[in-house]
Scaffold this active site. Structure first.
Site, PDB file in Angstrom:
ATOM      1  N   GLU A 446      52.354   1.615  53.932  1.00 62.41           N
ATOM      2  CA  GLU A 446      53.526   0.891  53.402  1.00 62.41           C
ATOM      3  C   GLU A 446      53.490   0.742  51.885  1.00 62.41           C
ATOM      4  O   GLU A 446      53.232  -0.345  51.364  1.00 62.41           O
ATOM      5  CB  GLU A 446      53.602  -0.502  54.029  1.00 62.41           C
ATOM      6  CG  GLU A 446      53.813  -0.485  55.519  1.00 62.41           C
ATOM      7  CD  GLU A 446      53.932  -1.865  56.131  1.00 62.41           C
ATOM      8  OE1 GLU A 446      53.725  -2.862  55.422  1.00 62.41           O
ATOM      9  OE2 GLU A 446      54.231  -1.939  57.329  1.00 62.41           O
ATOM     10  N   GLU A 521      52.296   2.100  63.150  1.00 56.88           N
ATOM     11  CA  GLU A 521      52.201   0.649  63.348  1.00 56.88           C
ATOM     12  C   GLU A 521      53.477   0.182  64.024  1.00 56.88           C
ATOM     13  O   GLU A 521      54.574   0.570  63.616  1.00 56.88           O
ATOM     14  CB  GLU A 521      52.049  -0.008  61.971  1.00 56.88           C
ATOM     15  CG  GLU A 521      51.672  -1.451  62.031  1.00 56.88           C
ATOM     16  CD  GLU A 521      51.353  -2.006  60.646  1.00 56.88           C
ATOM     17  OE1 GLU A 521      50.647  -1.331  59.859  1.00 56.88           O
ATOM     18  OE2 GLU A 521      51.829  -3.111  60.369  1.00 56.88           O
TER      19      GLU A 521
HETATM   20  C1  GAL Z   1      52.759  -4.617  58.279  1.00 54.44           C
HETATM   21  C2  GAL Z   1      51.467  -4.354  57.558  1.00 54.44           C
HETATM   22  C3  GAL Z   1      50.295  -4.991  58.267  1.00 54.44           C
HETATM   23  C4  GAL Z   1      50.611  -6.381  58.662  1.00 54.44           C
HETATM   24  C5  GAL Z   1      51.818  -6.381  59.546  1.00 54.44           C
HETATM   25  C6  GAL Z   1      52.193  -7.741  60.070  1.00 54.44           C
HETATM   26  O1  GAL Z   1      53.845  -4.490  57.441  1.00 54.44           O
HETATM   27  O2  GAL Z   1      51.245  -2.984  57.447  1.00 54.44           O
HETATM   28  O3  GAL Z   1      49.172  -4.952  57.442  1.00 54.44           O
HETATM   29  O4  GAL Z   1      50.842  -7.125  57.525  1.00 54.44           O
HETATM   30  O5  GAL Z   1      52.906  -5.883  58.798  1.00 54.44           O
HETATM   31  O6  GAL Z   1      53.368  -7.663  60.800  1.00 54.44           O
END
Ligand code: GAL
Length: 955
Positions: A446, A521
């Site tokens: 990100e 993710e």
């Molecule tokens: C994402 C990020 C993670 C964590 C997650 C929580 O954007 O990559 O590290 O922060 O959100 O929802």
């Protein structure tokens, strides 16, 4: 090793294990793996010594004194002259003794004034010091210092010389320390200043030297660290292992040697060999390449992770000078833009989780035995892949994933192709490229520049760096935006990683039908273990999978979107375990996350059975919640079956509450008026009963129970494992609502941390007491070195019968340790007066601005013989350690050659008349301030004289 099906069986049993007591590994011969997977078993010419012992630690900063005057300014600019706490002779006798790995933030009580991202733990600055001893027989070896992970910025001095500045909390530091070392009775001071106020993440990062440290002694003609690349590849029908060995020659002449790499199967048989020769000039590094052919190897796969080893020896005139063992797994992999991921030609949907590296009780200083527990919990879950979000893990992690058949997305921390960060990326790929478990390199997570030309150009360079080191795995980047801008990072990677953005899967695939994609993710769903009613102001989130972050979605919706799209290679759920910090959607007092499928201890939340049901084909049937709702008789309780059945029928006290057609993604829900008793579910497939589940209203808790993860431990002082404590009723049933405070005692081991998975618990995770949280807590115990026989753990709570557990501790060969010394003041920076006409004055000292007439030396090596009889004065300025300043002490010249007189501040304190080498000592006066110590040698013409050893001052 346990078969995953056995583990599944044991976690879905009826009764006490139903509410999250982790399944016990029951093989009696299972003991924790070695923390250094690359060490050859049996004798090796390479000595790998742990440097985890003997450290002294100070929490807080020690500012450097202000440099004043010419002499000091001049010396400050020189090697070997570090000042303040970095100086070799700094007084650290009052500091704490610590054994590494050490996360000093994990000892903190959460504090509202600290950063929520770091779990409200104070981090700050800390200093570590150690004194290393090397034998005369080590002289001539190549000696490397290896620090596997320091959080976060580190400055490292050896014998007063700054040898490294490290800016990453996640990479290892390797320094050739040979040139700085002294041998024999001399001590070598190693100092590390850690700045953990520096942050690299938005999650808990710990503080200090939190991974293992090593001294590696090798022949000066040797294989470099991470210097063997031998990863099998298949071309057509042929398996080969291209071999690349990086050698280093620190001898003073050209060298030639033979390199023999052998492929050894799991039974120890050599199945293929490759012989190469190398010539290397002095002080050069060179790469030698070759290849091995292999016929019909046994494949490595997630369900049968068959491992070979490549044993690479460096041989000269029949002598093995160095040897390195690297893992090898034969498997093919590919990402297809339409059909997803293939392993060994077979489609494998990635059922992955993202993880951070910390655990309850120990922060980021996770012993290898605990790491193994965590990975077993992920196997229990039915997970087949792990994303190292958002940084490299400890090296033992990859060895365990190889062994357990887990696929790994290995991730780089800092998105930046500048030289210092490119070196970190290079280190990651070099270290991990032999592991069959690693299937993807991720260059970032990100990054706001992902949809820009700059981001694209940065990634191109990073991809090129990875490809120069490994062409066998694709490169990805975890993008949460920018996918459709004219120039963006997806154009520079092999596999596009989607963070969230479910709505874009189809659109992106349509626009870029040749680009493979995976979720990198997803989800970010919330639950609190064992809670079934959301109470916002108490920061409690019910466990029915109804809540997720705004950018995420529930476990079920997230998986459905991926499972139904063959072109999405798989999922990496945010997250496998809760972690300290990032308590989204809450803030203080919540101090750990709510995202985990398991809590901070690895105890199952409802999401665990949900995922099992969605991911596994074996029958899964589980009910949530528990059935202890005293006081709520007649009230409706929401009931959820987590299952992969065609149909599920529910019964309360034998009365059917209806049979529902199962929905693999949605799961099934009932609203049931509470009546105490037995709730049971019967699962059908094809009309036949294949699974049952029961949960009963329990009585009040009357006793505690302890369950180990492993029945056996190693008495090496390294092995550690978690024990679950729970409360049982009179019939031995787990009581899911018990919240008792539990105190632990242990004989034959040490408690290194405590947890209970409650994200709102603000108690310190150290000590001996922890409250059960919804029926469960965890105590992590480490063995002691040299121990064998039972480890006896007791758990006590008011009103409950004490639980006592005996665990066998197997005598274990202690890990070889680097020799270290307790704190002692060695005098340093000696000066030698120029030759003088006439007798010498003992109070003579160098002028502050005279850099040239007085010489510099370290005590330990005699001076060459003079032509004629003469007197030589040597002097050093010392500030004695606190104990000597308070009560006085002794100055000890451990070896003086020739007659000599010892003075303190110009006063004669001792004399030696003999010509041979002998010690000389005298009382050292108490009192504050600095002193000049001088020695006048009466040197004889033609005879060497001076110091044959160090001069030290002790209390
Ligand atoms: C994402 C990020 C993670 C964590 C997650 C929580 O954007 O990559 O590290 O922060 O959100 O929802």
């Amino acid at each position: 090793m346990l078969d995953r099906r056995d583990l599944l069986k044991s976690v879905s049993l009826l009764g006490a294990v139903s509410y999250g007591v982790p399944a016990r590994a029951n093989a009696t011969d299972r003991v924790a793996p070695s923390p250094d997977p690359e060490v050859a078993s049996g004798p090796s010419p390479r000595e790998v010594l742990s440097l985890n012992k003997g450290w002294r630690f100070f929490e807080g900063d020690i500012p450097f004194p202000k440099i004043l005057g010419h002499g000091w300014s001049y010396a400050n600019a020189k090697a070997g002259s570090a000042w303040g706490a970095a100086a070799a002779s700094y007084d650290d006798t009052e500091w704490d003794s610590v054994t590494l790995p050490h996360d000093f933030a994990s000892f903190q009580v959460p504090n509202e004034l600290e950063n929520l991202a770091q779990g409200y733990r104070k981090r700050g600055i800390g200093w570590y010091r150690n004194l290393l001893k090397f034998e005369e027989s080590d002289r001539g070896k190549h000696i490397e210092l290896q620090l596997d992970g320091i959080s976060t910025h580190a400055t490292i001095w050896l014998n007063g010389t700054l040898i490294n500045r490290n800016w990453s909390g996640y990479n290892s530091i390797c320094v050739d320390i040979t040139p700085y070392l002294s041998y024999g009775s001399a001590l070598n001071s190693l100092v590390v200043r850690v700045d953990a106020d520096a942050m690299q993440g938005w999650w808990y990062e710990g503080a200090g030297i939190y991974r293992n440290t090593w001294i590696v002694k090798r022949h000066p003609l040797h294989i470099e660290t991470d210097g063997v690349f031998a990863h099998p590849v298949k071309t057509g029908d042929q398996w080969q292992i291209p071999i690349e060995v990086t050698l280093n020659n620190t001898t003073d002449r050209p060298q030639s040697a033979e390199i023999v790499s052998s492929l050894v199967d799991a039974a120890g048989r050599v199945v293929s060999t490759c012989r190469l020769t190398a010539q290397l000039p002095p002080m050069q590094t060179g790469v030698v390449t070759g290849r091995m052919s292999v016929q019909y190897p046994t494949l490595w796969d997630i369900d049968s992770p068959y491992l070979y080893q490549v044993r690479t020896q460096l041989i000269q005139q029949g002598h093995v000078l160095d040897e390195v063992v690297t893992p090898a797994g034969f498997r093919t992999q590919s990402f297809d833009p339409d059909k997803g991921f293939f392993l060994n030609g077979r489609p494998v949907k990635l059922k992955g989780v993202c993880i951070h590296q910390d655990h309850a009780g120990v922060g980021v200083a996770v012993p290898v035995g605990l790491l193994e527990y965590r990975l077993h919990r992920l196997k229990d879950l039915g997970c087949n892949a792990i994303r190292c979000s958002h940084n490299a893990q400890d090296k033992a992690f990859y060895a365990l994933c190889d062994r357990m058949g887990l696929l790994v997305m290995d991730e780089n921390r800092v998105f930046n192709p500048s030289p210092i960060h490119m070196a970190e990326l290079e280190w990651l790929v070099r270290r991990d490229r032999n592991h069959p478990s690693v299937i993807l390199w991720s260059v970032f997570n990100e990054e706001p520049m992902q949809g820009t030309e700059q981001g694209y150009q940065m990634v191109r360079r990073m991809v090129a760096k990875v490809k120069a080191l490994d062409t066998t795995r694709p490169v990805t980047a975890a993008m949460n935006d920018g996918l459709f801008t004219p120039v963006n990072v997806s154009q520079a990677v092999d596999v596009v990683g989607f963070n969230y953005q479910y709505q874009n899967y189809d659109a992106f695939h349509k626009a870029h039908p040749t680009l493979p994609i995976t979720s990198s993710e997803d989800c970010s769903a919330f639950m609190t273990r064992g809670e079934y009613k959301t109470i916002k102001d108490k920061h409690i989130i019910a466990s029915y999978d109804d809540d997720a972050a705004d950018w995420g979605t529930t476990q079920r919706v997230g998986w459905k979107a991926i499972a139904e799209r063959p072109f999405v290679a798989g999922t990496f759920v945010w997250t496998g375990f809760d972690y300290h910090g990032e308590p989204t959607p809450h803030q203080w007092p919540s101090n750990s996350s709510f995202f985990g499928i398991m809590d901070l201890c690895g105890f199952a939340k409802t999401a665990f059975w949900m995922r099992q049901a969605m991911w596994c084909s074996e029958p899964v049937l589980h009910l949530a919640p528990h059935w202890n709702w005293a006081g709520q008789e007649g009230q409706d309780i929401l009931l959820m079956a987590l299952h992969n059945m065609d149909e599920v029928e529910l019964f309360l006290n034998g009365r059917s509450l209806g049979r529902q057609t199962g929905d693999r993604y949605e799961m099934n829900r009932w609203s049931v008026a509470y009546a105490p008793g037995k709730l049971s579910a019967v699962g059908y497939r094809g009309g036949k009963v294949v699974k049952r589940f029961e949960v009963e209203t329990t009585g009040a808790p009357v006793q505690l129970k302890l369950t180990p993860f492993r029945p056996l431990m190693k008495g090496d002082g390294i092995d550690a494992q978690p024990f679950t404590v729970e409360a049982l009723d009179a019939k031995g049933r787990h009581v899911p609502t018990a919240q008792h405070s539990v105190r632990f005692t242990v004989e034959g081991g040490d408690i290194i941390g405590l947890g209970n998975g409650n994200p709102n618990d603000i108690n310190r995770e150290k000590g001996d007491t922890r409250a059960l949280f919804n029926g469960l807590a965890q105590v992590i115990v480490q063995t002691r070195e040299g121990q064998s026989g039972p480890l006896v753990l007791k758990a006590m709570a008011e009103g409950l019968k004490t639980a006592t557990l005996r665990i066998d501790v197997q005598a274990a060969q202690p890990w070889p340790y680097q020799a270290v010394s307790k704190s002692v003041q060695i005098t340093e920076n000696w000066r030698r007066a120029p030759e003088q006409a006439g007798p010498l004055e003992p109070h003579l000292r160098p002028k502050d601005n005279d850099m040239n007439s007085w010489g510099w030396f370290r005590a330990g090596v005699p001076f060459p013989a003079p032509d004629r009889d003469t007197e030589v004065l040597c002097a050093v300025e010392v500030e004695p350690y606190a104990k000597v300043r308070k009560s006085g002490g002794v100055i000890e010249c451990l070896g003086l050659l020739g007659p000599a007189t010892l003075y303190i501040d110009g006063q004669k304190v001792a004399e030696k008349a003999s010509d041979d080498s002998a010690p000389l000592s005298a009382p050292f006066p108490k009192g504050a301030g600095k002193h000049w110590v001088s020695l006048i040698f009466r040197a004889r013409g033609g005879q060497p004289f001076g110091f044959t050893d160090v001069v030290r001052i002790r209390a």
